[in-house]
Scaffold this motif. Structure first.
Motif, PDB file in Angstrom:
ATOM      1  N   ALA A 190      41.583  43.277  38.501  1.00  0.00           N
ATOM      2  CA  ALA A 190      41.434  44.576  37.822  1.00  0.00           C
ATOM      3  C   ALA A 190      42.337  45.620  38.479  1.00  0.00           C
ATOM      4  O   ALA A 190      42.975  46.428  37.795  1.00  0.00           O
ATOM      5  CB  ALA A 190      39.977  45.025  37.857  1.00  0.00           C
ATOM      6  N   ARG A 229      50.158  32.509  33.876  1.00  0.00           N
ATOM      7  CA  ARG A 229      50.306  33.943  34.096  1.00  0.00           C
ATOM      8  C   ARG A 229      50.948  34.534  32.858  1.00  0.00           C
ATOM      9  O   ARG A 229      51.916  33.993  32.353  1.00  0.00           O
ATOM     10  CB  ARG A 229      51.203  34.207  35.311  1.00  0.00           C
ATOM     11  CG  ARG A 229      50.514  33.917  36.621  1.00  0.00           C
ATOM     12  CD  ARG A 229      51.466  33.521  37.692  1.00  0.00           C
ATOM     13  NE  ARG A 229      52.068  32.221  37.403  1.00  0.00           N
ATOM     14  CZ  ARG A 229      52.848  31.593  38.255  1.00  0.00           C
ATOM     15  NH1 ARG A 229      53.137  32.121  39.412  1.00  0.00           N
ATOM     16  NH2 ARG A 229      53.365  30.434  37.936  1.00  0.00           N
ATOM     17  N   ILE A 230      50.388  35.591  32.393  1.00  0.00           N
ATOM     18  CA  ILE A 230      50.968  36.233  31.225  1.00  0.00           C
ATOM     19  C   ILE A 230      52.146  37.053  31.730  1.00  0.00           C
ATOM     20  O   ILE A 230      51.985  37.827  32.660  1.00  0.00           O
ATOM     21  CB  ILE A 230      49.944  37.168  30.541  1.00  0.00           C
ATOM     22  CG1 ILE A 230      48.574  36.502  30.410  1.00  0.00           C
ATOM     23  CG2 ILE A 230      50.466  37.673  29.208  1.00  0.00           C
ATOM     24  CD1 ILE A 230      48.549  35.169  29.731  1.00  0.00           C
ATOM     25  N   CYS A 243      54.339  39.018  36.872  1.00  0.00           N
ATOM     26  CA  CYS A 243      53.317  38.471  37.749  1.00  0.00           C
ATOM     27  C   CYS A 243      53.880  37.930  39.036  1.00  0.00           C
ATOM     28  O   CYS A 243      53.227  37.959  40.069  1.00  0.00           O
ATOM     29  CB  CYS A 243      52.509  37.408  37.038  1.00  0.00           C
ATOM     30  SG  CYS A 243      51.468  38.126  35.769  1.00  0.00           S
ATOM     31  N   SER A 295      40.832  45.653  30.204  1.00  0.00           N
ATOM     32  CA  SER A 295      40.101  44.401  30.074  1.00  0.00           C
ATOM     33  C   SER A 295      38.682  44.538  30.601  1.00  0.00           C
ATOM     34  O   SER A 295      38.409  45.356  31.462  1.00  0.00           O
ATOM     35  CB  SER A 295      40.787  43.293  30.885  1.00  0.00           C
ATOM     36  OG  SER A 295      42.164  43.258  30.623  1.00  0.00           O
TER      37      SER A 295
HETATM   38  P1  ADP Z   1      46.956  35.714  39.195  1.00  0.00           P
HETATM   39  O1  ADP Z   1      46.921  35.282  40.615  1.00  0.00           O
HETATM   40  O2  ADP Z   1      48.282  35.559  38.552  1.00  0.00           O
HETATM   41  O3  ADP Z   1      46.361  37.060  39.003  1.00  0.00           O
HETATM   42  P2  ADP Z   1      44.645  34.680  37.748  1.00  0.00           P
HETATM   43  O4  ADP Z   1      44.261  33.279  37.470  1.00  0.00           O
HETATM   44  O5  ADP Z   1      43.676  35.513  38.518  1.00  0.00           O
HETATM   45  O6  ADP Z   1      46.052  34.609  38.455  1.00  0.00           O
HETATM   46  O7  ADP Z   1      44.940  35.398  36.353  1.00  0.00           O
HETATM   47  C1  ADP Z   1      45.737  34.735  35.393  1.00  0.00           C
HETATM   48  C2  ADP Z   1      46.502  35.724  34.543  1.00  0.00           C
HETATM   49  O8  ADP Z   1      45.605  36.455  33.703  1.00  0.00           O
HETATM   50  C3  ADP Z   1      47.227  36.793  35.356  1.00  0.00           C
HETATM   51  O9  ADP Z   1      48.480  36.351  35.784  1.00  0.00           O
HETATM   52  C4  ADP Z   1      47.329  37.925  34.357  1.00  0.00           C
HETATM   53  O10 ADP Z   1      48.420  37.735  33.514  1.00  0.00           O
HETATM   54  C5  ADP Z   1      46.048  37.795  33.532  1.00  0.00           C
HETATM   55  N1  ADP Z   1      44.973  38.716  34.009  1.00  0.00           N
HETATM   56  C6  ADP Z   1      43.925  38.409  34.803  1.00  0.00           C
HETATM   57  N2  ADP Z   1      43.123  39.482  35.006  1.00  0.00           N
HETATM   58  C7  ADP Z   1      43.671  40.510  34.305  1.00  0.00           C
HETATM   59  C8  ADP Z   1      43.322  41.886  34.089  1.00  0.00           C
HETATM   60  N3  ADP Z   1      42.239  42.441  34.642  1.00  0.00           N
HETATM   61  N4  ADP Z   1      44.148  42.635  33.294  1.00  0.00           N
HETATM   62  C9  ADP Z   1      45.238  42.074  32.719  1.00  0.00           C
HETATM   63  N5  ADP Z   1      45.629  40.791  32.888  1.00  0.00           N
HETATM   64  C10 ADP Z   1      44.862  40.010  33.659  1.00  0.00           C
END
Ligand code: ADP
Length: 259
Positions: free
Chosen positions: A161, A207-208, A213, A247
């Motif tokens: 977050a 990762r989006i 990222c 989110s």
């Molecule tokens: P990362 O270590 O890349 O944060 P995560 O598995 O925790 O890996 O999250 C996967 C992907 O989901 C992130 O790379 C991001 O693109 C998206 N994501 C996760 N949490 C959020 C959030 N709170 N707001 C926006 N995108 C998020």
């Protein structure tokens, strides 16, 4: 192939058996595919910093007459690649450990204390970006959970977050218990997740928007760990998100001794 198919001829016991057999085969194949793609992704992620380190070290070895400042700069780059590698290995170990010991170490837990511990440690990160952390807690009894693992769940959700919310944004955490369940909600006013990507964010290494990222330093292993822990507790996790709005991650976990 891992599985063989049996032609289903009737609706009798043999037919039903064949159907169950086929379904099992499909599951196995899916599992095998996921396993292979996990290893391929992990290897790739390990390879990238290793290649950079190798290139940097080789150019230092070949170098004849550079000054100490340049050396230092290279060593700094090497150091940050090593940090990245070591974070990746930590992440992989966390997932691997969870895979090995599927049993939870449940105890009666003071959840409010647990949450405060996470928040105290993540506050500096939020402060750096001038992000306001709002906490609403209403847990009136101890809950029966694995405290270390739930710590990781809250940590990852809150860390995300903060990571995915720009300067001056806001993050809201609400924690309560209801009919023996623990309900955690983490909401941010951050960049959000496009609807078509939401179904993939719990898959390892997803990762989006990779360039953004990589800059933020994630490996896409946080949410898979969160999901795994929540499901081990027989709980559920849900996401609501809108690009540029923010989110909401909601976790519901049974916390009764009897459940
Ligand atoms: P990362 O270590 O890349 O944060 P995560 O598995 O925790 O890996 O999250 C996967 C992907 O989901 C992130 O790379 C991001 O693109 C998206 N994501 C996760 N949490 C959020 C959030 N709170 N707001 C926006 N995108 C998020």
């Amino acid at each position: 192939a891992l599985s063989t198919r049996v032609d289903i001829t009737g609706r009798d016991e043999i037919g039903q058996l064949a159907q169950a057999f086929n379904a099992m085969g499909e599951e196995l194949e899916k599992y095998d595919k996921r396993q292979k793609s996990f290893v391929a992704n992990a290897s790739h992620e390990l390879r990238t910093p290793l290649s950079s380190i190798k290139a940097l070290v080789e150019s230092l070895i070949d170098d004849q007459k550079s000054d100490i400042a340049l050396y230092k700069e290279f060593l700094k780059d090497i150091n940050s690649e090593i940090n990245r590698l070591s974070r990746l290995v930590d992440n992989l170990l966390n997932l691997a450990r969870l895979d090995k010991v599927k049993n939870l170490n449940k105890r009666d837990v003071d959840v409010e204390r647990l949450i405060k511990k996470v928040i105290t440690r993540l506050k500096p990160l939020a402060a750096k970006k001038n992000i306001e952390l709002n906490l609403k807690m209403k847990v009136n009894r101890k809950l029966y959970l694995d405290p270390e693992k739930i710590f990781q769940v809250i940590w990852n959700l809150l860390d995300n977050a903060i990571k995915y919310t720009p300067q001056n944004g806001r993050v809201f955490i609400s924690v309560k218990n209801k009919s023996g369940y623990l309900i955690i909600r983490v909401r941010d006013t951050g960049i959000g997740i496009p609807m078509e990507d939401i179904e993939y964010i719990f898959e390892p290494f997803v990762r989006i928007d990779k360039t953004r990222c990589r800059e933020l330093g994630g490996f896409g292993l946080g949410l898979p760990l969160v999901k795994e822990i929540v499901e081990l507790h027989r709980g559920k996790i849900k996401v609501n998100s809108r690009p540029k709005k923010g989110s909401i991650f909601t976790v519901i976990i049974p916390g009764d001794n009897s459940k």
